[in-house]
Design a protein around this motif. Structure first.
Motif, PDB file in Angstrom:
ATOM      1  N   TRP A  30       2.314  -2.272  -4.377  1.00 32.61           N
ATOM      2  CA  TRP A  30       2.542  -2.654  -2.985  1.00 32.61           C
ATOM      3  C   TRP A  30       2.193  -1.507  -2.043  1.00 32.61           C
ATOM      4  N   ILE A  31       2.483  -0.289  -2.471  1.00 35.22           N
ATOM      5  CA  ILE A  31       2.123   0.882  -1.661  1.00 35.22           C
ATOM      6  C   ILE A  31       0.612   1.013  -1.564  1.00 35.22           C
ATOM      7  N   THR A  32      -0.072   0.887  -2.699  1.00 25.88           N
ATOM      8  CA  THR A  32      -1.529   0.969  -2.718  1.00 25.88           C
ATOM      9  C   THR A  32      -2.151  -0.093  -1.824  1.00 25.88           C
ATOM     10  N   SER A  33      -1.676  -1.309  -1.948  1.00 26.39           N
ATOM     11  CA  SER A  33      -2.218  -2.416  -1.156  1.00 26.39           C
ATOM     12  C   SER A  33      -2.061  -2.177   0.339  1.00 26.39           C
ATOM     13  N   LYS A  34      -0.877  -1.724   0.752  1.00 25.18           N
ATOM     14  CA  LYS A  34      -0.628  -1.498   2.176  1.00 25.18           C
ATOM     15  C   LYS A  34      -1.406  -0.287   2.691  1.00 25.18           C
ATOM     16  N   MET A  35      -1.588   0.733   1.869  1.00 22.15           N
ATOM     17  CA  MET A  35      -2.403   1.889   2.282  1.00 22.15           C
ATOM     18  C   MET A  35      -3.852   1.481   2.532  1.00 22.15           C
ATOM     19  N   LEU A  36      -4.395   0.662   1.647  1.00 17.19           N
ATOM     20  CA  LEU A  36      -5.774   0.187   1.818  1.00 17.19           C
ATOM     21  C   LEU A  36      -5.894  -0.700   3.058  1.00 17.19           C
ATOM     22  N   GLU A  37      -4.871  -1.495   3.293  1.00 21.25           N
ATOM     23  CA  GLU A  37      -4.893  -2.417   4.430  1.00 21.25           C
ATOM     24  C   GLU A  37      -4.807  -1.688   5.768  1.00 21.25           C
ATOM     25  N   THR A  38      -4.014  -0.609   5.817  1.00 20.40           N
ATOM     26  CA  THR A  38      -3.725   0.056   7.097  1.00 20.40           C
ATOM     27  C   THR A  38      -4.404   1.412   7.261  1.00 20.40           C
ATOM     28  N   ASN A  39      -5.080   1.880   6.203  1.00 17.85           N
ATOM     29  CA  ASN A  39      -5.683   3.220   6.215  1.00 17.85           C
ATOM     30  C   ASN A  39      -4.629   4.298   6.453  1.00 17.85           C
ATOM     31  N   ALA A  40      -3.464   4.117   5.830  1.00 15.51           N
ATOM     32  CA  ALA A  40      -2.356   5.068   5.986  1.00 15.51           C
ATOM     33  C   ALA A  40      -2.723   6.418   5.392  1.00 15.51           C
ATOM     34  N   LEU A  41      -2.101   7.458   5.909  1.00 12.51           N
ATOM     35  CA  LEU A  41      -2.363   8.814   5.453  1.00 12.51           C
ATOM     36  C   LEU A  41      -1.680   9.120   4.123  1.00 12.51           C
ATOM     37  N   LEU A  42      -0.471   8.606   3.954  1.00 13.30           N
ATOM     38  CA  LEU A  42       0.344   8.949   2.788  1.00 13.30           C
ATOM     39  C   LEU A  42       1.158   7.744   2.352  1.00 13.30           C
ATOM     40  N   GLY A  43       1.334   7.611   1.048  1.00 11.01           N
ATOM     41  CA  GLY A  43       2.197   6.570   0.515  1.00 11.01           C
ATOM     42  C   GLY A  43       2.988   7.122  -0.659  1.00 11.01           C
ATOM     43  N   GLY A  44       4.236   6.708  -0.801  1.00  7.60           N
ATOM     44  CA  GLY A  44       5.013   7.241  -1.909  1.00  7.60           C
ATOM     45  C   GLY A  44       6.313   6.505  -2.125  1.00  7.60           C
ATOM     46  N   GLU A  45       6.983   6.866  -3.219  1.00 10.44           N
ATOM     47  CA  GLU A  45       8.254   6.257  -3.569  1.00 10.44           C
ATOM     48  C   GLU A  45       9.202   7.319  -4.101  1.00 10.44           C
ATOM     49  N   SER A  46      10.482   7.091  -3.945  1.00 11.83           N
ATOM     50  CA  SER A  46      11.480   8.086  -4.302  1.00 11.83           C
ATOM     51  C   SER A  46      11.555   8.350  -5.798  1.00 11.83           C
TER      52      SER A  46
ATOM     53  N   GLY B  89       9.197   9.206  -7.675  1.00 15.82           N
ATOM     54  CA  GLY B  89       8.377  10.338  -8.086  1.00 15.82           C
ATOM     55  C   GLY B  89       6.887  10.221  -7.889  1.00 15.82           C
ATOM     56  N   GLY B  90       6.379   9.139  -7.345  1.00 15.23           N
ATOM     57  CA  GLY B  90       4.936   8.983  -7.199  1.00 15.23           C
ATOM     58  C   GLY B  90       4.482   9.001  -5.746  1.00 15.23           C
ATOM     59  N   LEU B  91       3.266   9.493  -5.515  1.00  9.61           N
ATOM     60  CA  LEU B  91       2.701   9.478  -4.175  1.00  9.61           C
ATOM     61  C   LEU B  91       1.179   9.462  -4.250  1.00  9.61           C
ATOM     62  N   ALA B  92       0.563   8.995  -3.166  1.00  3.26           N
ATOM     63  CA  ALA B  92      -0.897   8.914  -3.084  1.00  3.26           C
ATOM     64  C   ALA B  92      -1.335   9.329  -1.691  1.00  3.26           C
ATOM     65  N   PHE B  93      -2.606   9.772  -1.576  1.00  5.51           N
ATOM     66  CA  PHE B  93      -3.130  10.283  -0.318  1.00  5.51           C
ATOM     67  C   PHE B  93      -4.414   9.556   0.048  1.00  5.51           C
TER      68      PHE B  93
END
Length: 360
Positions: A145-161, A163-167
């Motif tokens: 869900w984080i990956t999908s929303k990052m691709l949709e919005t061109n977000a700078l950062l995505g992550g979850e508590s 332990g994972g994150l993406a840029f």
């Protein structure tokens, strides 16, 4: 600490090329992960944290000029999640890492963009996004869900508590090696320690208190659908609104506090998570409210008609039933064991699934 997983060899090679001084443990690959659980948390990293603090103490005793460790890094088994230790040996959890990196990328690197996080991740990311004039997006648990929303919005950062994150600009998947390298770059570029960076990225007067508790709801002989309906009726003082995207989440009027009730998708566990800058006992309140409701609505235990046992409720094959059902079936099918008193606990446990299948 590589937890005998796949992420440490590449990371050590990068550190060596950069000329960084380092020490390591549990970096050889082992399919059994050293007979441990490759999960970065307080319990599994106890030995590593003690060693880290011992090196700090030794450096202070030997000489002020002795190069004490500035950061501790722990990867999970497949190298996509991490946990950090600051220069004092204190844990820097994923919520803090996300806040520090969002602040660094936006304010120091000058990169613009929103942030994506799941329902169990710190509210501070939302507050930082508002402060930066950016958009924030809260999604259900699950990195897809984080990956999908990052691709949709061109977000700078995505992550979850957890332990994972993406840029943005990198693969849209969890990468602890890149995350750690960015943390090192942030420390060098700002000249600040991890504890100082943690304070720098805090958006409230005091550091929020977070709690996470797992409740085994199987013992209450109630399906999770019914429990979910009970939770929806909870009436906590000061709640502004609720959401039902992933379990039930209560948002408080102070803007900094929340309670999340979410079911595991793999086991009969209900996760209760809270965060607050104001109410220290919010975690206890959330758990006590749930337990009182479960206990008051649970089906009462029965005394077996075939023996003197006061049987507990048991969970098996996604169904609930009482141990007294074993006695009835066992007495009918196996005359030699006509009474539960003739059976050991081990025998009763071994009979559990067989008896239930017979009952069906």
């Amino acid at each position: 600490n590589g937890m005998n997983g796949s992420g440490s060899n590449l990371f050590i090679a990068i550190l060596a090329r950069l000329g960084v001084s380092y020490a390591f443990e549990a970096v050889h690959r082992d399919c059994l992960f050293g007979d441990g659980v490759p999960e970065p948390n307080i319990k599994t990293t106890n030995h590593f944290r003690n060693q880290f603090k011992a090196r700090i103490a030794k450096s202070k005793a030997v000489s002020p000029l002795f190069d004490a460790p500035k950061i501790g890094v722990v990867f999970d088994g497949d190298g996509d999640r991490l946990m950090l230790l600051d220069e004092n040996g204190d844990i820097i959890d994923m919520n803090d890492i996300l806040c520090m990196l969002y602040w660094y990328l936006h304010e120091i690197e000058g990169l613009k963009g929103g942030v994506v996080y799941n329902t169990c991740t710190t509210f501070r990311l939302k507050e930082m996004a508002i402060k930066f004039g950016e958009l924030c997006y809260e999604v259900p648990v699950g990195f897809k869900w984080i990956t999908s929303k990052m691709l949709e919005t061109n977000a700078l950062l995505g992550g979850e508590s957890s332990g994972g994150l993406a840029f943005r600009g990198h693969i849209y998947g969890k990468d602890s090696i890149l995350a750690t390298l960015l943390v090192l770059k942030m420390m060098v570029q700002t000249g600040l320690s991890l504890s100082e960076l943690k304070q720098k990225a805090n958006v409230c007067d005091r550091h929020p208190i977070q709690t996470a508790v797992k409740i085994d709801y199987s013992t209450y002989k109630q399906p999770k659908e019914k429990i979910l309906e009970l939770i929806k009726e909870f009436d906590f003082p000061g709640v502004s609104f609720k959401t039902y995207n992933d379990g039930v989440k209560f948002y408080f009027k102070d803007g900094f506090s929340w309670i999340s009730y979410r079911f595991s998708g793999t086991e009969p566990i209900l996760r209760v998570m809270t965060e607050s800058c104001c109410e220290e006992a919010l975690g206890e309140i959330a758990v006590d409210t749930l337990m009182k409701k479960l206990e008051s609505t649970a089906e009462p235990q029965k005394t077996c008609t075939n023996c003197t046992h006061y049987h507990p409720v048991v969970y098996c094959d996604d169904s609930f039933f009482h141990m007294h059902d074993f006695c009835e079936i066992w007495k009918r099918e196996i005359p030699d064991y006509s009474d539960c008193d003739d059976m050991s606990d081990v025998e009763r446990g071994a009979a559990c699934c067989w008896c239930f299948k017979q009952k069906e």
